[in-house]
Design an enzyme around this catalytic site. Structure first.
Site, PDB file in Angstrom:
ATOM      1  N   GLY A 238      46.683  38.757  44.879  1.00 49.82           N
ATOM      2  CA  GLY A 238      47.155  40.469  45.282  1.00 49.82           C
ATOM      3  C   GLY A 238      48.120  41.053  45.564  1.00 49.82           C
ATOM      4  N   PRO A 281      48.545  34.415  41.786  1.00 54.41           N
ATOM      5  CA  PRO A 281      49.788  35.590  41.677  1.00 54.41           C
ATOM      6  C   PRO A 281      48.856  35.945  39.950  1.00 54.41           C
ATOM      7  CG  PRO A 281      51.228  33.949  41.619  1.00 54.41           C
ATOM      8  CD  PRO A 281      49.703  33.258  42.142  1.00 54.41           C
ATOM      9  N   ARG A 283      49.038  39.462  38.625  1.00 51.41           N
ATOM     10  CA  ARG A 283      50.560  41.286  38.631  1.00 51.41           C
ATOM     11  C   ARG A 283      52.068  40.597  38.980  1.00 51.41           C
ATOM     12  NH1 ARG A 283      48.511  46.349  39.495  1.00 51.41           N
ATOM     13  NH2 ARG A 283      46.693  44.976  40.726  1.00 51.41           N
ATOM     14  N   ARG A 319      45.062  51.235  32.927  1.00 45.66           N
ATOM     15  CA  ARG A 319      45.977  51.512  34.683  1.00 45.66           C
ATOM     16  C   ARG A 319      45.678  53.001  35.214  1.00 45.66           C
ATOM     17  NH1 ARG A 319      48.854  49.661  37.507  1.00 45.66           N
ATOM     18  NH2 ARG A 319      47.216  48.891  38.944  1.00 45.66           N
ATOM     19  N   TYR A 323      42.463  54.058  36.976  1.00 43.70           N
ATOM     20  CA  TYR A 323      42.819  54.022  38.576  1.00 43.70           C
ATOM     21  C   TYR A 323      43.640  55.261  39.504  1.00 43.70           C
ATOM     22  CZ  TYR A 323      42.134  48.559  37.721  1.00 43.70           C
ATOM     23  OH  TYR A 323      41.096  47.856  36.719  1.00 43.70           O
ATOM     24  N   CYS A 350      40.663  61.022  22.208  1.00 44.33           N
ATOM     25  CA  CYS A 350      39.665  62.238  22.675  1.00 44.33           C
ATOM     26  C   CYS A 350      39.293  62.889  23.020  1.00 44.33           C
ATOM     27  CB  CYS A 350      38.981  62.819  20.951  1.00 44.33           C
ATOM     28  SG  CYS A 350      40.101  62.913  19.737  1.00 44.33           S
TER      29      CYS A 350
HETATM   30  N1  LLP Z   1      42.642  35.528  41.839  1.00 41.76           N
HETATM   31  C1  LLP Z   1      41.368  36.469  41.590  1.00 41.76           C
HETATM   32  C2  LLP Z   1      39.980  35.818  41.846  1.00 41.76           C
HETATM   33  C3  LLP Z   1      41.600  37.811  40.897  1.00 41.76           C
HETATM   34  O1  LLP Z   1      39.919  38.422  41.190  1.00 41.76           O
HETATM   35  C4  LLP Z   1      42.520  38.291  40.477  1.00 41.76           C
HETATM   36  C5  LLP Z   1      42.387  39.728  40.046  1.00 41.76           C
HETATM   37  C6  LLP Z   1      43.460  37.240  40.558  1.00 41.76           C
HETATM   38  C7  LLP Z   1      43.450  36.262  41.425  1.00 41.76           C
HETATM   39  C8  LLP Z   1      44.487  38.359  40.370  1.00 41.76           C
HETATM   40  O2  LLP Z   1      45.196  39.118  41.335  1.00 41.76           O
HETATM   41  P1  LLP Z   1      46.938  40.133  40.894  1.00 41.76           P
HETATM   42  O3  LLP Z   1      47.645  38.948  42.381  1.00 41.76           O
HETATM   43  O4  LLP Z   1      46.788  39.636  39.919  1.00 41.76           O
HETATM   44  O5  LLP Z   1      46.284  41.132  41.982  1.00 41.76           O
HETATM   45  N2  LLP Z   1      42.779  45.661  36.566  1.00 41.76           N
HETATM   46  C9  LLP Z   1      43.303  45.674  38.120  1.00 41.76           C
HETATM   47  C10 LLP Z   1      43.355  44.225  38.893  1.00 41.76           C
HETATM   48  C11 LLP Z   1      42.406  43.874  38.727  1.00 41.76           C
HETATM   49  C12 LLP Z   1      42.980  42.677  39.488  1.00 41.76           C
HETATM   50  C13 LLP Z   1      41.466  41.311  39.093  1.00 41.76           C
HETATM   51  N3  LLP Z   1      41.141  40.655  39.786  1.00 41.76           N
HETATM   52  C14 LLP Z   1      44.827  46.456  38.258  1.00 41.76           C
HETATM   53  O6  LLP Z   1      45.099  47.131  36.682  1.00 41.76           O
HETATM   54  O7  LLP Z   1      45.126  46.950  38.610  1.00 41.76           O
END
Ligand code: LLP
Length: 427
Positions: A238, A281, A283, A319, A323, A350
């Site tokens: 996150g 992580p 992202r 994205r 979002y 389209c």
């Molecule tokens: N762990 C679990 C259980 C998750 O569901 C996720 C992301 C992560 C870790 C990694 O999260 P990150 O570090 O990448 O924030 N498509 C959306 C983001 C969806 C994230 C889903 N789960 C976007 O493009 O912003």
């Protein structure tokens, strides 16, 4: 926002020593370009910040952000493990060389065959419901399990990316968790973890601390009632990255210091032993390591707007449409030119919602210019589709002046792959 390993070489965008314009000439557009160096830097920065404060730290790369097998191999070579959310992600992680014991499978709405697949491959299963543990234990008792707790402390850049609220479908409450651990222990599970993932795109440490507090309190309850000592505590993923020029990067030293300090103190207060601290992580590791190159096909001036119609749409990068996310863009062949006009950058689909950017101030654009869409490494290719029957783009990996194609551009044959004409429709 052009930062290392990107650079401006005489007005042309380079990435780790490779001209983006040359790449476009060689491979066409749209084109994802990934920097190996940046992924390694991101991993090391994060790992070091935590590891120097808590030696038993482990980073599980959240594969959903970008499942290119070269990306997985890069992170494996850095020492990462894997957070997988589907059998497909388990499969590709095993293909990349990760051991089953290095993969944590966190599913939701998990089916019987998915449980069987995970058990058969021997990965660690992170339980998301009472139903899931019951089904799993009927099949087999694994040596290790973990449970995803809904701490009800959520955060994220968009309501769709907040994953721990009262209304959230993910994880279980404390009472249910106690039941799950009890069942698992009685069935013979010997090694336990506890998990949270509160959301995605979080720029502050406070929600992590609040949620960690609840998670550790639940861990304590489980320890008291069932005598379970946790070998790992997983704080999820996150951590956000800046997408807009005015946004600041998360100060990862400060973030790690605050989170680890809190974690250590609380683990000690509650006598939770010496658990490993896991992070997941996605992202943070890959977002800024990749750009999406797209060519301007059409400049269209209407009485109301100026459109730059490019060859990437929400089939390529969803994205912005999904979002409302901002992705910064630069004109890869005009870096020396000053911003002059506001454009709506629109794709070839389209759909009126096929907009990558609105009112974006850029140098005067001409047809044939190449836009580089930054921060496209996380949830870019991995969320792409063939919508409007457009084959997916190619991916290139660059490293220190070298470059290679790491995923072929799809062809029209890929649009037909697996399709069959019903027998009664055959001439
Ligand atoms: N762990 C679990 C259980 C998750 O569901 C996720 C992301 C992560 C870790 C990694 O999260 P990150 O570090 O990448 O924030 N498509 C959306 C983001 C969806 C994230 C889903 N789960 C976007 O493009 O912003």
């Amino acid at each position: 926002m052009i930062k290392t390993p990107m650079e401006n070489v005489n007005g042309e965008l380079y990435i780790d020593g490779v001209s983006t314009i040359k790449l476009v000439e060689e491979y066409g557009t749209p084109l994802y370009v990934i920097s190996e160096k940046r992924i390694r830097e991101n991993y090391r920065r994060l790992f070091d910040a935590f590891q120097k404060r808590y030696t038993k730290v482990r980073i599980l790369y959240s594969a959903k952000a970008n499942t290119n097998i070269s990306v997985l191999k890069i992170l494996k070579s850095e020492g990462a493990w894997i957070d997988a959310v589907s059998p497909g992600e388990i499969y590709i992680s095993l293909e990349a060389g990760f051991l089953p014991s290095q993969i944590l499978y966190t599913g939701t709405s998990v089916s019987e065959w998915e449980i069987e697949y995970a058990l058969e491959k021997g990965v660690t299963i992170n339980i998301d419901s009472l139903s899931q543990i019951k089904k799993m234990l009927k099949k087999k008792t694994p040596s290790t399990i973990s449970v995803r707790i809904n701490t009800e402390v959520g955060a994220g850049h968009h309501e769709y990316t907040i994953t721990a609220t009262k209304a959230s479908k993910f994880g279980v409450d404390e009472k249910t968790a106690l039941k799950i651990y009890d069942m698992a222990k009685k069935a013979g599970v010997r090694n336990f973890g506890i998990h949270m993932h509160i959301g995605s795109g979080i720029m502050e440490v406070t929600p992590f601390i609040k949620s960690t507090e609840k998670l550790l309190e639940t861990a304590k309850k489980v320890q008291e009632e069932l005598g379970i000592i946790f070998s790992f505590i997983d704080l999820g993923g996150g951590i956000g990255v800046p997408y807009k020029p005015e946004e600041k990067e998360v100060d990862i030293e400060d973030f790690a210091s605050k989170l680890v300090e809190f974690f250590k103190g609380k683990v000690e207060d509650l006598s939770l032993g010496q658990p490993e601290l896991w992070l997941e992580p996605g992202r943070y590791l890959v977002a800024d390591a990749c750009i999406l190159l797209t060519k301007v096909n059409v400049i269209k001036r209407t009485p109301y707007r100026i459109f730059a119609g490019v060859d990437a749409g929400f089939n390529t990068l969803i994205r912005p449409a999904m979002y409302g996310s901002y992705h910064h863009m630069v004109v890869a062949n005009k870096l020396k030119e000053e911003p002059a006009e506001k454009y709506d950058i629109v794709g070839p689909l389209c759909e009126s919602g096929d907009i990558l950017a609105k009112d974006r101030l850029l140098p005067i654009l001409s047809e044939g210019d190449v836009l580089a869409i930054l921060n496209a490494g996380a949830y870019g290719y991995s969320m792409s589709s063939q919508y409007n029957s457009r084959p997916r783009p190619a991916e290139i990996l660059v490293m220190n002046g070298r470059y290679e194609i790491v995923r072929e551009r799809e062809t029209f044959q890929d649009l037909m792959r697996g399709q069959r004409v019903a027998s009664w429709l055959k001439a």
